[in-house]
Write an enzyme that holds these catalytic residues in place. Sequence first.
Site, PDB file in Angstrom:
ATOM      1  N   HIS A 109      52.317  -4.947  78.655  1.00  0.00           N
ATOM      2  CA  HIS A 109      51.910  -3.538  78.795  1.00  0.00           C
ATOM      3  C   HIS A 109      52.494  -2.901  80.058  1.00  0.00           C
ATOM      4  CE1 HIS A 109      48.207  -4.341  76.033  1.00  0.00           C
ATOM      5  NE2 HIS A 109      49.314  -4.219  75.353  1.00  0.00           N
ATOM      6  N   LEU A 202      33.953 -14.259  79.906  1.00  0.00           N
ATOM      7  CA  LEU A 202      32.565 -14.112  80.395  1.00  0.00           C
ATOM      8  C   LEU A 202      31.621 -13.999  79.201  1.00  0.00           C
ATOM      9  CD1 LEU A 202      31.582 -14.016  83.289  1.00  0.00           C
ATOM     10  CD2 LEU A 202      31.657 -11.506  83.210  1.00  0.00           C
TER      11      LEU A 202
HETATM   12  C1  BV8 Z   1      50.977   0.224  69.344  1.00  0.00           C
HETATM   13  C2  BV8 Z   1      48.363  -0.339  79.830  1.00  0.00           C
HETATM   14  C3  BV8 Z   1      52.412   0.963  67.706  1.00  0.00           C
HETATM   15  C4  BV8 Z   1      47.783   0.938  80.328  1.00  0.00           C
HETATM   16  C5  BV8 Z   1      47.197  -0.784  77.720  1.00  0.00           C
HETATM   17  C6  BV8 Z   1      45.378  -2.054  64.692  1.00  0.00           C
HETATM   18  C7  BV8 Z   1      44.055  -1.752  64.499  1.00  0.00           C
HETATM   19  C8  BV8 Z   1      43.465  -0.717  65.254  1.00  0.00           C
HETATM   20  C9  BV8 Z   1      44.186   0.006  66.228  1.00  0.00           C
HETATM   21  C10 BV8 Z   1      45.496  -0.304  66.414  1.00  0.00           C
HETATM   22  C11 BV8 Z   1      46.089  -1.311  65.648  1.00  0.00           C
HETATM   23  N1  BV8 Z   1      47.376  -1.382  66.038  1.00  0.00           N
HETATM   24  C12 BV8 Z   1      47.613  -0.461  67.015  1.00  0.00           C
HETATM   25  C13 BV8 Z   1      46.480   0.210  67.262  1.00  0.00           C
HETATM   26  C14 BV8 Z   1      46.321   1.275  68.236  1.00  0.00           C
HETATM   27  C15 BV8 Z   1      46.091   0.760  69.667  1.00  0.00           C
HETATM   28  C16 BV8 Z   1      44.820  -0.022  69.727  1.00  0.00           C
HETATM   29  O1  BV8 Z   1      44.800  -1.240  69.661  1.00  0.00           O
HETATM   30  N2  BV8 Z   1      43.728   0.740  69.893  1.00  0.00           N
HETATM   31  C17 BV8 Z   1      42.417   0.082  70.081  1.00  0.00           C
HETATM   32  C18 BV8 Z   1      41.659   0.848  71.145  1.00  0.00           C
HETATM   33  C19 BV8 Z   1      41.685  -0.015  68.790  1.00  0.00           C
HETATM   34  N3  BV8 Z   1      47.221  -0.061  70.104  1.00  0.00           N
HETATM   35  C20 BV8 Z   1      48.297   0.578  70.634  1.00  0.00           C
HETATM   36  O2  BV8 Z   1      48.399   1.784  70.739  1.00  0.00           O
HETATM   37  C21 BV8 Z   1      49.439  -0.322  71.098  1.00  0.00           C
HETATM   38  N4  BV8 Z   1      50.686   0.200  70.652  1.00  0.00           N
HETATM   39  O3  BV8 Z   1      50.254  -0.235  68.499  1.00  0.00           O
HETATM   40  O4  BV8 Z   1      52.180   0.796  69.102  1.00  0.00           O
HETATM   41  C22 BV8 Z   1      53.820   1.185  67.579  1.00  0.00           C
HETATM   42  C23 BV8 Z   1      54.425   0.485  66.560  1.00  0.00           C
HETATM   43  C24 BV8 Z   1      55.784   0.692  66.355  1.00  0.00           C
HETATM   44  C25 BV8 Z   1      56.479   1.569  67.197  1.00  0.00           C
HETATM   45  C26 BV8 Z   1      55.828   2.257  68.226  1.00  0.00           C
HETATM   46  C27 BV8 Z   1      54.463   2.051  68.437  1.00  0.00           C
HETATM   47  C28 BV8 Z   1      49.592  -0.312  72.642  1.00  0.00           C
HETATM   48  C29 BV8 Z   1      48.384  -0.739  73.306  1.00  0.00           C
HETATM   49  C30 BV8 Z   1      48.658  -0.863  74.833  1.00  0.00           C
HETATM   50  C31 BV8 Z   1      47.996   0.248  75.606  1.00  0.00           C
HETATM   51  N5  BV8 Z   1      48.068  -0.021  77.051  1.00  0.00           N
HETATM   52  N6  BV8 Z   1      47.333  -1.044  79.066  1.00  0.00           N
HETATM   53  C32 BV8 Z   1      46.817   0.715  81.473  1.00  0.00           C
HETATM   54  O5  BV8 Z   1      46.561  -0.451  81.836  1.00  0.00           O
HETATM   55  O6  BV8 Z   1      46.358   1.730  81.997  1.00  0.00           O
HETATM   56  S1  BV8 Z   1      45.877  -1.496  76.859  1.00  0.00           S
HETATM   57  C33 BV8 Z   1      44.722  -1.942  78.093  1.00  0.00           C
HETATM   58  O7  BV8 Z   1      43.487  -2.023  77.419  1.00  0.00           O
HETATM   59  C34 BV8 Z   1      44.937  -3.320  78.696  1.00  0.00           C
HETATM   60  O8  BV8 Z   1      46.281  -3.611  78.950  1.00  0.00           O
HETATM   61  C35 BV8 Z   1      44.350  -4.234  77.625  1.00  0.00           C
HETATM   62  O9  BV8 Z   1      45.285  -4.471  76.611  1.00  0.00           O
HETATM   63  C36 BV8 Z   1      43.227  -3.374  77.084  1.00  0.00           C
HETATM   64  C37 BV8 Z   1      41.977  -3.721  77.812  1.00  0.00           C
HETATM   65  O10 BV8 Z   1      41.538  -4.884  77.289  1.00  0.00           O
HETATM   66  P1  BV8 Z   1      41.153  -6.127  78.254  1.00  0.00           P
HETATM   67  O11 BV8 Z   1      42.274  -6.419  79.181  1.00  0.00           O
HETATM   68  O12 BV8 Z   1      40.667  -7.149  77.340  1.00  0.00           O
HETATM   69  O13 BV8 Z   1      39.949  -5.535  79.177  1.00  0.00           O
HETATM   70  P2  BV8 Z   1      38.441  -5.190  78.731  1.00  0.00           P
HETATM   71  O14 BV8 Z   1      37.837  -4.462  79.856  1.00  0.00           O
HETATM   72  O15 BV8 Z   1      38.426  -4.598  77.369  1.00  0.00           O
HETATM   73  O16 BV8 Z   1      37.752  -6.660  78.586  1.00  0.00           O
HETATM   74  C38 BV8 Z   1      37.640  -7.477  79.739  1.00  0.00           C
HETATM   75  C39 BV8 Z   1      37.102  -8.806  79.224  1.00  0.00           C
HETATM   76  O17 BV8 Z   1      37.038  -9.698  80.337  1.00  0.00           O
HETATM   77  C40 BV8 Z   1      35.692  -8.694  78.635  1.00  0.00           C
HETATM   78  O18 BV8 Z   1      35.634  -9.454  77.437  1.00  0.00           O
HETATM   79  C41 BV8 Z   1      34.795  -9.328  79.721  1.00  0.00           C
HETATM   80  O19 BV8 Z   1      33.738 -10.073  79.154  1.00  0.00           O
HETATM   81  C42 BV8 Z   1      35.772 -10.300  80.381  1.00  0.00           C
HETATM   82  N7  BV8 Z   1      35.461 -10.536  81.815  1.00  0.00           N
HETATM   83  C43 BV8 Z   1      35.018  -9.625  82.737  1.00  0.00           C
HETATM   84  N8  BV8 Z   1      34.902 -10.236  83.961  1.00  0.00           N
HETATM   85  C44 BV8 Z   1      35.307 -11.539  83.796  1.00  0.00           C
HETATM   86  C45 BV8 Z   1      35.674 -11.721  82.421  1.00  0.00           C
HETATM   87  N9  BV8 Z   1      36.111 -12.905  81.918  1.00  0.00           N
HETATM   88  C46 BV8 Z   1      36.178 -13.954  82.805  1.00  0.00           C
HETATM   89  N10 BV8 Z   1      35.851 -13.848  84.144  1.00  0.00           N
HETATM   90  C47 BV8 Z   1      35.408 -12.673  84.650  1.00  0.00           C
HETATM   91  N11 BV8 Z   1      35.073 -12.598  85.952  1.00  0.00           N
END
Ligand code: BV8
Length: 232
Positions: A109, A202
């Site tokens: 990303h 977590l």
């Molecule tokens: C694309 C950079 C197509 C920016 C990011 C299929 C189904 C549904 C939707 C889609 C699909 N395919 C595509 C989509 C759309 C979309 C998507 O997935 N939407 C979601 C919301 C449903 N995906 C996209 O748009 C992707 N691109 O599909 O392009 C395409 C195809 C052809 C040609 C052109 C285009 C691109 C997605 C990337 C976006 N950019 N980041 C920035 O950082 O500002 S995503 C960003 O959010 C992160 O990088 C990461 O990927 C995501 C966050 O998730 P996590 O890192 O998991 O963080 P989160 O807070 O959610 O969870 C933290 C976890 O850690 C928790 O579980 C917690 O319990 C745990 N935790 C917390 N503390 C601890 C811990 N674990 C251990 N120890 C601790 N101490």
Amino acid sequence: MDRPTNMVILTGAGISAESGLRTFRAEDGLWEDHRVEDVATPQAFRRDPELVQRFYDERRKNIMAAEPNPAHEALARLDREWDGELLIVTQNIDDLHERAGARRVLHMHGEALSVWCLACDARHRWTGTLRDAPGCPACGEGALRPDIVWFGEMPYEMDRIFAALARTDLFVSIGTSGAVYPAAGFVQQAKSAGAIALELNLERSQGSAWFDETRLGPASEQVPAWVGEMLR
Ligand code: BV8
């Protein structure tokens, strides 16, 4: 489980939480005071570039002030000592894996400390801010954007990731909620390639059912323990 040779390790915001970097979906998460579509989409950047630049300037500053934690250090040790294939695929835009010493790292990303010129397509390491539209070091144009993959944009090096998933014996997911695709689909791909899947988090992630084993707890404890087992 006999000893794996090749492994792919997927990391998310949770591995950097204990370094003081906010995750996305926790109650105090990043998206709390910003709607994703207002700051992490190409449409948002066209609509209000100043807001988006300020959002990432803030993230870049926080990332430079953060330090790797024991989870990053343990993965760096594994990277140094593992003689099989190993690839750390991170969704994180911070550089804490590299600052801990890991080398086999892929930022699917993008990276906060990199900027991309929309005029000449050059990329540059960057530790400053972009809010006052500074000129590109290569062409001078004020057309720099964060070198980050926004929603709706294709993640980086997907071919290299798919190739590694097809060859892996072990897939490990650390600190990710499994909410964002295509990253959230990697476990299925690894499983269909015959790999064992382990989740260190977590709490159970959205894709938890796909994993052979889930270990719950903070990454700073779970990751060093698991690496110790791998290098025993
Ligand atoms: C694309 C950079 C197509 C920016 C990011 C299929 C189904 C549904 C939707 C889609 C699909 N395919 C595509 C989509 C759309 C979309 C998507 O997935 N939407 C979601 C919301 C449903 N995906 C996209 O748009 C992707 N691109 O599909 O392009 C395409 C195809 C052809 C040609 C052109 C285009 C691109 C997605 C990337 C976006 N950019 N980041 C920035 O950082 O500002 S995503 C960003 O959010 C992160 O990088 C990461 O990927 C995501 C966050 O998730 P996590 O890192 O998991 O963080 P989160 O807070 O959610 O969870 C933290 C976890 O850690 C928790 O579980 C917690 O319990 C745990 N935790 C917390 N503390 C601890 C811990 N674990 C251990 N120890 C601790 N101490």
